[in-house]
Design a protein around this motif. Structure first.
Motif, mmCIF file in Angstrom:
data_model
loop_
_atom_site.group_PDB
_atom_site.id
_atom_site.type_symbol
_atom_site.label_atom_id
_atom_site.label_comp_id
_atom_site.label_asym_id
_atom_site.label_seq_id
_atom_site.Cartn_x
_atom_site.Cartn_y
_atom_site.Cartn_z
ATOM 1 N N VAL A 87 0.835 -1.196 0.000
ATOM 2 C CA VAL A 87 0.000 0.000 0.000
ATOM 3 C C VAL A 87 0.874 1.251 0.000
ATOM 4 O O VAL A 87 0.616 2.210 -0.745
ATOM 5 C CB VAL A 87 -0.980 -0.006 1.191
ATOM 6 N N LEU A 88 1.938 1.236 0.805
ATOM 7 C CA LEU A 88 2.845 2.396 0.831
ATOM 8 C C LEU A 88 3.494 2.594 -0.543
ATOM 9 O O LEU A 88 3.558 3.709 -1.066
ATOM 10 C CB LEU A 88 3.905 2.199 1.924
ATOM 11 N N GLU A 89 3.961 1.492 -1.170
ATOM 12 C CA GLU A 89 4.604 1.588 -2.487
ATOM 13 C C GLU A 89 3.635 2.088 -3.554
ATOM 14 O O GLU A 89 4.009 2.893 -4.408
ATOM 15 C CB GLU A 89 5.126 0.201 -2.928
ATOM 16 N N GLU A 90 2.405 1.611 -3.515
ATOM 17 C CA GLU A 90 1.470 1.897 -4.615
ATOM 18 C C GLU A 90 0.692 3.189 -4.418
ATOM 19 O O GLU A 90 0.225 3.782 -5.391
ATOM 20 C CB GLU A 90 0.473 0.742 -4.773
ATOM 21 N N THR A 91 0.494 3.609 -3.159
ATOM 22 C CA THR A 91 -0.392 4.748 -2.907
ATOM 23 C C THR A 91 0.266 5.867 -2.098
ATOM 24 O O THR A 91 -0.307 6.950 -2.005
ATOM 25 C CB THR A 91 -1.649 4.310 -2.112
ATOM 26 N N GLY A 92 1.406 5.620 -1.478
ATOM 27 C CA GLY A 92 2.031 6.620 -0.617
ATOM 28 C C GLY A 92 1.366 6.752 0.744
ATOM 29 O O GLY A 92 1.718 7.629 1.528
ATOM 30 N N LEU A 93 0.392 5.866 1.028
ATOM 31 C CA LEU A 93 -0.354 5.974 2.288
ATOM 32 C C LEU A 93 0.161 4.976 3.322
ATOM 33 O O LEU A 93 0.507 3.842 2.998
ATOM 34 C CB LEU A 93 -1.843 5.697 2.042
ATOM 35 N N GLN A 94 0.190 5.445 4.587
ATOM 36 C CA GLN A 94 0.428 4.529 5.702
ATOM 37 C C GLN A 94 -0.928 4.055 6.205
ATOM 38 O O GLN A 94 -1.849 4.864 6.345
ATOM 39 C CB GLN A 94 1.189 5.237 6.830
ATOM 40 N N ILE A 95 -1.009 2.765 6.461
ATOM 41 C CA ILE A 95 -2.293 2.220 6.916
ATOM 42 C C ILE A 95 -2.122 1.452 8.215
ATOM 43 O O ILE A 95 -1.029 0.995 8.551
ATOM 44 C CB ILE A 95 -2.931 1.276 5.863
ATOM 45 N N GLU A 96 -3.251 1.352 8.921
ATOM 46 C CA GLU A 96 -3.344 0.481 10.078
ATOM 47 C C GLU A 96 -4.302 -0.629 9.672
ATOM 48 O O GLU A 96 -5.357 -0.350 9.089
ATOM 49 C CB GLU A 96 -3.920 1.287 11.246
#
Ligand SMILES: [Zn+2]
Length: 173
Positions: A87-96
């Motif tokens: 998700v970080l690689e594809e969207t730049g977002l950090q997720i929980e």
């Protein structure tokens, strides 16, 4: 994965059984054995206010179709870590993500003989700015009651169906 013709270790010709292309293969020269298991992937169902973040695929298979952010695991990688990394690689977002997977589904990778084992987590954004990268052409939030028609992979359609079902159950309670 379908059968090897030659041993990846020593290049000797390997026995194969056309009636069972997924059977393990053993090399009689070097002793290596190859198990043609399903390839593991992990993905994140990133939901906010009744919307889910989907990614438009920039690569085949299913180029131009919508997909759930995620991808193939690295060797030794836990699916939860793989989902966060992809998700970080594809969207730049950090997720929980939630501790337990929302669903685990078996599929094939496009038209290939390769099976995939796909682990999905419910997730929410905790940081970063959404911007498409890697093998993603664009990102969009879709309302869970009007998802796009062209969603890549049978298993992704199935996991979204289950997500919409559990979301409408929850919002009608
Ligand atoms: Zn060998």
């Amino acid at each position: 994965m379908s059968a090897f013709t030659y041993c990846p270790n020593c290049a000797a010709r390997l026995p194969s059984d056309p009636s069972n292309p997924h059977a393990p293969q053993s090399c009689s020269f070097c002793g290596a054995t190859y198990y043609h298991n399903s390839k593991p992937t992990a993905g994140a169902l990133i939901v906010r206010d009744g919307h889910i973040l989907l990614a438009e695929r920039a690569i085949e298979p299913f180029r131009g179709w919508w997909d759930i952010p995620g991808g193939f695991l690295e060797p030794g990688e836990h699916p939860a870590d793989g989902a966060r990394r992809e998700v970080l690689e594809e969207t730049g977002l950090q997720i929980e993500i939630e501790d337990s997977p929302f669903a685990i589904l078996i599929d094939r990778y496009g038209e290939s003989e390769d099976y995939t084992l796909n682990v999905y987590y419910a997730a929410r954004v905790i940081g970063g700015d959404a911007r498409p990268a890697d093998d993603v052409a664009s990102l969009r939030w879709f309302s869970l009651d009007s998802l796009p028609e062209r969603i890549a992979f049978d298993h992704a359609n199935e996991v979204l169906r289950r997500l919409v079902e559990s979301w409408s159950k929850r919002s009608s309670e």
